[in-house]
Write an enzyme that holds these catalytic residues in place. Structure first.
Site, PDB file in Angstrom:
ATOM      1  N   LYS A  25     -17.185  -3.045   0.162  1.00 29.51           N
ATOM      2  CA  LYS A  25     -17.005  -1.783  -0.551  1.00 29.51           C
ATOM      3  C   LYS A  25     -15.551  -1.648  -0.968  1.00 29.51           C
ATOM      4  O   LYS A  25     -14.672  -1.359  -0.155  1.00 29.51           O
ATOM      5  CB  LYS A  25     -17.400  -0.570   0.306  1.00 29.51           C
ATOM      6  CG  LYS A  25     -17.599   0.684  -0.560  1.00 29.51           C
ATOM      7  CD  LYS A  25     -17.298   1.985   0.154  1.00 29.51           C
ATOM      8  CE  LYS A  25     -15.861   2.371   0.053  1.00 29.51           C
ATOM      9  NZ  LYS A  25     -15.398   2.700  -1.319  1.00 29.51           N
ATOM     10  N   GLY A  35      -6.465   0.560   4.493  1.00 32.75           N
ATOM     11  CA  GLY A  35      -6.306   1.852   3.844  1.00 32.75           C
ATOM     12  C   GLY A  35      -5.361   2.737   4.626  1.00 32.75           C
ATOM     13  O   GLY A  35      -4.452   2.251   5.305  1.00 32.75           O
ATOM     14  N   SER A  36      -5.587   4.021   4.560  1.00 33.64           N
ATOM     15  CA  SER A  36      -4.665   4.978   5.162  1.00 33.64           C
ATOM     16  C   SER A  36      -4.860   5.066   6.674  1.00 33.64           C
ATOM     17  O   SER A  36      -5.927   4.751   7.208  1.00 33.64           O
ATOM     18  CB  SER A  36      -4.870   6.370   4.546  1.00 33.64           C
ATOM     19  OG  SER A  36      -6.105   6.927   4.986  1.00 33.64           O
ATOM     20  N   GLY A  62      -8.436   5.271   8.664  1.00 33.37           N
ATOM     21  CA  GLY A  62      -8.661   4.191   9.609  1.00 33.37           C
ATOM     22  C   GLY A  62      -9.010   4.699  10.996  1.00 33.37           C
ATOM     23  O   GLY A  62      -9.951   4.199  11.646  1.00 33.37           O
ATOM     24  N   GLU A  92      -6.007  -2.341   8.962  1.00 32.34           N
ATOM     25  CA  GLU A  92      -4.684  -2.597   8.376  1.00 32.34           C
ATOM     26  C   GLU A  92      -4.296  -1.325   7.634  1.00 32.34           C
ATOM     27  O   GLU A  92      -4.942  -0.940   6.657  1.00 32.34           O
ATOM     28  CB  GLU A  92      -4.715  -3.806   7.445  1.00 32.34           C
ATOM     29  CG  GLU A  92      -5.011  -5.118   8.165  1.00 32.34           C
ATOM     30  CD  GLU A  92      -4.021  -5.452   9.251  1.00 32.34           C
ATOM     31  OE1 GLU A  92      -2.870  -4.966   9.187  1.00 32.34           O
ATOM     32  OE2 GLU A  92      -4.377  -6.190  10.190  1.00 32.34           O
ATOM     33  N   CYS A 137       1.699  -1.563   0.881  1.00 31.65           N
ATOM     34  CA  CYS A 137       1.914  -1.112   2.256  1.00 31.65           C
ATOM     35  C   CYS A 137       3.156  -1.751   2.859  1.00 31.65           C
ATOM     36  O   CYS A 137       3.731  -1.219   3.811  1.00 31.65           O
ATOM     37  CB  CYS A 137       0.690  -1.395   3.114  1.00 31.65           C
ATOM     38  SG  CYS A 137       0.215  -3.132   3.175  1.00 31.65           S
ATOM     39  N   GLU A 152       4.827   7.731   5.020  1.00 29.01           N
ATOM     40  CA  GLU A 152       4.561   6.853   3.886  1.00 29.01           C
ATOM     41  C   GLU A 152       4.316   7.680   2.626  1.00 29.01           C
ATOM     42  O   GLU A 152       3.539   8.633   2.634  1.00 29.01           O
ATOM     43  CB  GLU A 152       3.345   5.978   4.172  1.00 29.01           C
ATOM     44  CG  GLU A 152       3.079   4.950   3.101  1.00 29.01           C
ATOM     45  CD  GLU A 152       1.904   4.044   3.436  1.00 29.01           C
ATOM     46  OE1 GLU A 152       2.021   2.821   3.264  1.00 29.01           O
ATOM     47  OE2 GLU A 152       0.853   4.575   3.876  1.00 29.01           O
TER      48      GLU A 152
END
Length: 474
Positions: A171, A224-225, A229, A246, A280, A376
């Site tokens: 996905k 992702g974020s 996560g 990650e 990232c 971030e």
């Protein structure tokens, strides 16, 4: 162009769709993609479960040859795929080409593992007994990938998963599915059997609902974020499902007093602002020895001024648009907050037209504890900080909740080694940008930048397989 899901070996037209637009020219529709829900996801998982018994029996060398053929397909179609990436996610064309090339090389790299030993023959303490250990696949795995590396990240998850005999539901982010679509086409052309790889495009919430319901699910790899996560981690906490996360980064680049300041300025500028800082691993904090702070600052601003901002299809562009209007608004809010926290803008600080461009921006004067120096942003914004000694620089580098990437510019081996040992990050560089990794080495962060086994290199093989120990009396 309308694109469907790929389930059980067929491209399926979507009942509901959404338009993905070019972030450089927001009035231009790039493609129509499915707005898939729980039903499509469940169909994909059922197809993957049905395909697993046969796929696991295919010899690993034949699975590797499928990856090799897919790699050749990617190489042969490199230019058209790169242009699709540049148009859909705003990645400068020189980086888009490099990413497609990297995806092909990742497939080649993992294919080569098929010719390595696949297990061990061990000495047993019992007479006439062989003790063996061999890798076995897990089963059905789900891969959830972001938009910023739309073909490389799916490739480095897919390749080891498929090589080892797993079946996959992929996905991608709705903001950039085109890379995943091209990977599926490459593997389809390479002869991958039906149901081994399934592609579901759509929002995350219904897919997450399916994840919680699928009994055959054995592993999930997510990029992702941090917030998403850890929500995923909580949702799967009571399931025997392997999880690899990650997540984000707030990556420091340290400039020491002995560094080549012009080279350090170039490395910092490229690491922070290529692709508008939407990595990232991008540099978001630059920490400079006080003795060279003023000189470096001047060189840094000059290096930033040489970066071309604009059309991703322009060969000279290094800073393209942000992914969408919401991302640009987020950057603008962070810059405003940085000013409220005592910062002053040295360069940039403004949105540009056309599209979702934003000037590379540097703020100084904010304390390391300010939110703009802690969280971030995922955009072209850097804070600049002086440090008096290496202990202070390392402490400042570590004083965030993230720990993905870090770098130092220095000519001194003792300084480099102290930094390598002291900084809390999964990837630590010397005289290199914070952005940039090589697929033959493990990749991933510490603290809130990651959870579970690392990606890439040999580490990925351990995530996507299990060990079966065989005790045989002969």
């Amino acid at each position: 162009m309308a694109i469907g899901n790929f389930i059980a070996g067929r491209w399926r037209p979507a009942e509901r769709t959404y338009s993905r637009k070019n972030p450089a020219l927001p009035d231009q529709v790039v493609a129509e993609y499915p707005l898939s829900g729980r039903q499509e996801a469940m169909e994909a998982f059922r197809a993957a479960a049905a395909a697993f018994p046969a796929w696991r029996q295919v010899p690993i060398i034949e699975r590797a040859r499928i990856l090799q053929r897919a790699a050749r397909y990617l190489s042969e179609h490199l230019e058209s795929i790169a242009r699709d990436l540049a148009v859909e996610v705003g990645k400068p064309i020189f980086e888009a080409r490099a990413e497609v090339r990297r995806a092909a090389e990742i497939f080649e790299y993992y294919a080569a593992w098929a010719w390595h030993p696949q297990g061990f023959l061990l000495a047993s303490a019992r007479p006439g007994t062989e003790l063996r250990a061999r890798r076995v696949p897990l089963g059905v795995v789900a891969l959830i990938t972001p938009w910023n590396f739309p073909i490389a990240i799916p490739a480095w998850k897919l390749a080891p998963a498929l090589l080892l005999g797993n079946t996959v539901v992929l996905k991608p982010s709705t903001l950039g599915p085109c890379g995943a679509v091209h990977l599926v086409r490459a593997l389809e052309a390479a002869g991958l059997p039906s149901g081994v790889l399934n592609l579901v495009i759509g929002p995350g919430t219904p897919f997450g609902q399916a994840l919680r319901e699928v009994e055959d699910l054995r592993a999930v790899s997510f990029t992702g974020s941090v917030d998403t996560g850890f929500q995923l981690k909580a949702a799967l906490a009571d399931r025997p499902v392997r999880l690899q996360l990650e997540l984000g980064g707030k990556n420091p680049f340290v400039v020491w007093e002995d560094a080549d300041l012009r080279e350090a300025a170039r490395l910092a500028a490229e690491g922070a602002f290529f692709y508008a800082g939407q990595k990232c691993t991008a540099t978001s904090r630059v920490i400079v020895h006080r003795a060279v702070y003023s000189e470096f600052r001047e060189a840094f601003l000059e290096a930033i001024g040489r970066l071309k901002i604009g059309d991703p299809l322009d060969e000279a562009t290094r800073v393209g648009p942000l992914i969408d209007a919401a991302a640009r608004e987020n950057v603008q809010r962070w810059v405003k907050r940085g000013l409220e926290e005592g910062g002053r803008i040295l360069i940039g600080g403004r949105p540009l037209d056309p599209g979702y461009l934003y000037e590379p921006t540097v703020l100084e004067g904010v304390p390391p504890t300010a939110s703009i120096a802690q969280e971030e942003i995922f955009g072209p914004v850097v804070t600049l900080h002086p440090a008096s000694d290496l202990e202070e620089a390392i402490a400042m580098a570590n004083a965030v909740r993230y720990g993905l990437s870090a770098s130092i510019a220095t000519r001194r081996l003792d300084v480099a080694e102290a930094f390598l040992s002291g900084v809390e990050a999964g990837i630590v560089h010397v005289n290199q940008p914070t952005a940039g990794v090589e697929y033959q080495a493990p990749f991933g962060g510490v603290k809130q930048s990651g959870y579970g086994p690392k990606e890439q290199g040999w580490s990925a093989l351990d995530f996507y397989s299990d060990w079966k120990t065989l005790v045989v009396r002969v």
